[in-house]
Design an enzyme around this catalytic site. Structure first.
Site, mmCIF file in Angstrom:
data_model
loop_
_atom_site.group_PDB
_atom_site.id
_atom_site.type_symbol
_atom_site.label_atom_id
_atom_site.label_comp_id
_atom_site.label_asym_id
_atom_site.label_seq_id
_atom_site.Cartn_x
_atom_site.Cartn_y
_atom_site.Cartn_z
ATOM 1 N N CYS A 1 51.574 58.506 47.764
ATOM 2 C CA CYS A 1 50.796 59.420 46.920
ATOM 3 C C CYS A 1 49.300 59.228 47.143
ATOM 4 O O CYS A 1 48.797 58.113 47.053
ATOM 5 C CB CYS A 1 51.153 59.181 45.461
ATOM 6 S SG CYS A 1 50.009 59.963 44.306
ATOM 7 N N CYS B 1 47.526 57.662 43.808
ATOM 8 C CA CYS B 1 47.794 56.321 43.275
ATOM 9 C C CYS B 1 46.683 55.344 43.688
ATOM 10 O O CYS B 1 46.096 55.477 44.766
ATOM 11 C CB CYS B 1 49.153 55.812 43.768
ATOM 12 S SG CYS B 1 50.560 56.458 42.832
ATOM 13 N N HIS C 1 51.866 56.779 38.307
ATOM 14 C CA HIS C 1 52.417 57.935 39.026
ATOM 15 C C HIS C 1 53.502 58.651 38.219
ATOM 16 O O HIS C 1 53.733 59.854 38.405
ATOM 17 C CB HIS C 1 53.001 57.448 40.361
ATOM 18 C CG HIS C 1 53.440 58.540 41.289
ATOM 19 N ND1 HIS C 1 52.545 59.320 41.993
ATOM 20 C CD2 HIS C 1 54.680 58.999 41.621
ATOM 21 C CE1 HIS C 1 53.213 60.192 42.738
ATOM 22 N NE2 HIS C 1 54.515 60.027 42.519
ATOM 23 N N ASN D 1 47.114 72.257 36.948
ATOM 24 C CA ASN D 1 48.379 72.889 37.321
ATOM 25 C C ASN D 1 49.455 71.834 37.191
ATOM 26 O O ASN D 1 49.399 70.810 37.865
ATOM 27 C CB ASN D 1 48.350 73.382 38.774
ATOM 28 C CG ASN D 1 47.405 74.548 38.974
ATOM 29 O OD1 ASN D 1 47.273 75.404 38.103
ATOM 30 N ND2 ASN D 1 46.738 74.591 40.127
ATOM 31 N N SER E 1 51.087 70.350 44.008
ATOM 32 C CA SER E 1 51.707 69.746 45.181
ATOM 33 C C SER E 1 51.905 68.239 45.035
ATOM 34 O O SER E 1 52.403 67.593 45.934
ATOM 35 C CB SER E 1 50.870 70.053 46.428
ATOM 36 O OG SER E 1 49.500 69.829 46.176
ATOM 37 N N HIS F 1 51.850 63.315 40.480
ATOM 38 C CA HIS F 1 50.960 62.345 39.840
ATOM 39 C C HIS F 1 50.066 63.109 38.853
ATOM 40 O O HIS F 1 49.469 64.121 39.224
ATOM 41 C CB HIS F 1 50.108 61.642 40.908
ATOM 42 C CG HIS F 1 49.378 60.439 40.385
ATOM 43 N ND1 HIS F 1 49.636 59.159 40.826
ATOM 44 C CD2 HIS F 1 48.410 60.312 39.443
ATOM 45 C CE1 HIS F 1 48.853 58.309 40.183
ATOM 46 N NE2 HIS F 1 48.099 58.988 39.344
ATOM 47 N N HIS G 1 47.347 64.869 37.171
ATOM 48 C CA HIS G 1 45.966 65.116 37.581
ATOM 49 C C HIS G 1 45.543 66.542 37.275
ATOM 50 O O HIS G 1 46.366 67.425 37.093
ATOM 51 C CB HIS G 1 45.793 64.835 39.082
ATOM 52 C CG HIS G 1 46.407 65.876 39.965
ATOM 53 N ND1 HIS G 1 47.765 65.996 40.169
ATOM 54 C CD2 HIS G 1 45.851 66.865 40.708
ATOM 55 C CE1 HIS G 1 48.013 66.992 40.995
ATOM 56 N NE2 HIS G 1 46.871 67.549 41.337
ATOM 57 N N GLN H 1 41.961 69.451 37.927
ATOM 58 C CA GLN H 1 40.917 69.811 38.881
ATOM 59 C C GLN H 1 39.709 70.401 38.165
ATOM 60 O O GLN H 1 39.819 70.864 37.030
ATOM 61 C CB GLN H 1 41.447 70.851 39.871
ATOM 62 C CG GLN H 1 42.657 70.417 40.668
ATOM 63 C CD GLN H 1 42.959 71.380 41.818
ATOM 64 O OE1 GLN H 1 42.073 71.768 42.566
ATOM 65 N NE2 GLN H 1 44.210 71.781 41.934
ATOM 66 N N GLN I 1 53.371 92.294 31.078
ATOM 67 C CA GLN I 1 54.439 92.695 30.161
ATOM 68 C C GLN I 1 55.172 91.449 29.692
ATOM 69 O O GLN I 1 55.335 90.505 30.448
ATOM 70 C CB GLN I 1 55.398 93.654 30.894
ATOM 71 C CG GLN I 1 56.484 94.278 30.036
ATOM 72 C CD GLN I 1 57.740 93.425 29.917
ATOM 73 O OE1 GLN I 1 57.934 92.472 30.673
ATOM 74 N NE2 GLN I 1 58.579 93.737 28.964
#
Ligand SMILES: O=P(O)(O)O[C@H]1O[C@H](CO)[C@@H](O)[C@H](O)[C@H]1O
Ligand SMILES: O=P(O)(O)O[C@H]1O[C@H](CO)[C@@H](O)[C@H](O)[C@H]1O
Lengths: 349, 349
Positions: free
Chosen positions: A52, A55, A115, A155, A163, A166, A168, A170, A325
């Site tokens: 990762c 990490c 993680h 996200n 993706s 872990h 996180h 942005q 909708q």
């Protein structure tokens, strides 16, 4: 016609923050689902994953090594979509081909060295530290005089394009106002000019009186399903105090925000007993571009799941070409969220 | 700065049809993908599926039986999101809670009796018959004086929320203008008032001169990647003649539209040698609401795939909260689409 009933009849609702409309089809919840079923995401991660890039102590794409951090860790996105060194410039051919250079900074914030965690599995104190980092990052990015907008977001879940599991988030900061923020700026400004009050403060007062769409509140924040929600279990955290950005939150408010995020995301996880995916982010005042007294800090949660951990709402043909909708009403969603426990299903005996 | 280059530097582009902006990050194509990989959809369907509610002679949810149809087949959606008998009404509390009743008709169009086909696998003549049905449905729905807008669209592929692989599209007609159509109406009107010409005709002339974003053209239609495309391989079919709706297409034009759809969707399938998912639909003049001479018929294709048959573009956190974003440029996408064969990969020796 006095027979018209929001609980029963198809209708459109106005999003007062953007000026856009959404279509609600309350009668349509009976529709059987024969379409795509998402895979459930594996949920048994190790505390540390050597592969990762988030990490502690691991190598990243740019060759650097993460520190052995204990709380949060912030770094510049190795695949930033906005860059610092973009030359100024633009294009305008007959007002038909119009483009502008965009300059910006993209950062990644690891929420925890662990993680295997997600926000709802962290303590209020740990989430408070993430809020501290959001505040100090906002302050730091606002110190670049050419930065006009700072988008803090997360996200969560691979269904939301994330993706790396872990925990996180942005931050994308840039030299101009993005579309959604420009719309909210205009709507709040209009209301402020006409009534002299914060649009969201007035809205909050009405919602607190009605109690139809409130999920819960604490001393400083209200969590509700907005009247104009698009996603099935969309929610909004609104600060009780009219504050333009995270910059002005007190220690008490930051702690209360952590509490609101924790309790909301636990309810989400408990909904389908799954790690509930969403995209979430704050909307707040533009920076370095004069005063925006009408701006009222809030945070949107846009979760895609509709019926179960594996069946989501698709915003596709009609939605892309015409209008968002939804089937279940905002009131139904709020009631469902209100009924859920604030003890995470994974920690129950 | 003369160093600014659309091929290299992050920038925003204006969507002249909606007035919205999109963020383009051309340098970002190098980003490795460690995120969600979609399952490839099974692609070996029988010509007839006894469990399909669209196949000839089968039973539908409302108990009725499909006829043994040979071409297309149209019926009212058994789970319509808009209904004929919705009472008029609305809500307006302090301009904070605003809603309006919505009345409408939702229809489903089976494109072919064959369960195993998709548009790119049908002949131009067969697709022409679908275009005929679109035209006559438009005419029929416009004959309800309260209907103001008719949205013709197709969701293709389960990744686009399509719950049945039998080739079919939908029409949602309603008593008001959806958000996206209202925006396009305003932008086209503005241009027409200022210049006396069709916005899309002027745009088309410029694109045909440049040839940077043209995929192909036939006698009556141009297929191009719009300068402001949001989805990786988004395209638009524009009629060469300035016509406000499908109602006015001649026999030749309808045949040429079928040709354009066929050739475009074959190129799409050939891109990743997969049944290429998309949402597609026409934008055209509102009906029963006066004259809209500025409206110029066009059809959008919004396909989600980015890198392969299994890796799509996610419009998530930044995109939902701030602004749509793409990595590859419109020019790159057009070049790629231009290079693809118009012989379907499944029919090649
Ligand atoms: O009508 P369908 O195919 O069942 O449903 C699909 O298309 C509709 C119109 O774009 C969407 O509202 C649904 O979310 C999607 O699953
Ligand atoms: O930056 P990430 O996590 O690699 O990428 C994810 O979030 C971005 C910002 O919302 C999106 O543009 C990408 O499509 C999505 O996959």
């Amino acid at each position: 016609d006095t027979n018209f009933d929001l609980k029963e009849h198809p209708h459109s609702r106005l999003n007062i923050l953007t000026g856009d409309w959404i279509l609600v089809s309350p009668h349509r919840t009976k529709r059987p689902w024969q379409g795509k079923v998402e895979a459930t995401q594996a949920d048994d991660r190790p505390q540390y994953d050597p592969a990762c890039y988030l990490c502690p102590t691991n190598k990243r794409a740019d060759g650097s090594e993460n520190p052995d951090y204990k709380g949060s860790f912030v770094f510049t996105n190795d695949y930033s979509s906005l860059l610092l060194n973009t030359p100024d410039g633009g294009l305008n051919e007959d007002e038909l081909l119009v483009a502008n250079s965009q300059k910006g900074i993209c950062r990644v914030i690891s929420f925890s060295p662990r993680h295997d965690l997600t926000l709802p599995q962290m303590t209020t104190k740990e989430i408070s530290k993430v809020v501290d980092v959001w505040q100090s990052e906002f302050e730091d990015l606002a110190s670049y005089p050419w930065i006009k907008h700072i988008q803090i977001f997360e996200n969560k879940g691979d269904i939301m394009g994330c993706s790396n599991p872990h925990p996180h988030g942005q931050i994308w900061a840039q030299n101009s106002l993005p579309v959604e923020v420009a719309k909210e700026t205009q709507q709040q400004k209009l209301h402020f000019e006409q009534k002299g009050t914060s649009l969201l403060a007035d809205y909050l007062a009405l919602e607190l009186k009605k109690q139809d769409r409130i999920v819960f509140e604490n001393e400083h924040f209200v969590v509700l399903v907005p009247f104009w929600a698009v996603w099935p279990y969309e929610t909004m955290i609104v600060s009780k105090r009219h504050v333009t950005s995270i910059l002005y939150f007190t220690e008490q408010e930051k702690h209360a925000l952590a509490d609101a995020i924790r309790r909301l995301t636990i309810r989400y996880d408990n909904m389908f007993e799954t790690s509930f995916p969403y995209s979430a982010g704050m909307h707040q005042s533009p920076v370095n571009s004069g005063d925006h007294p009408y701006w009222h800090w809030h945070m949107h949660f846009y979760p895609p799941l509709l019926r179960s951990a594996t069946v989501k709402k698709f915003m596709v043909g009609y939605e892309m070409l015409a209008n968002p909708q939804r089937d279940i009403t905002a009131e139904f969603a709020a009631e469902k969220l209100r009924g859920l426990s604030e003890v995470h299903y994974k920690t129950r005996e």
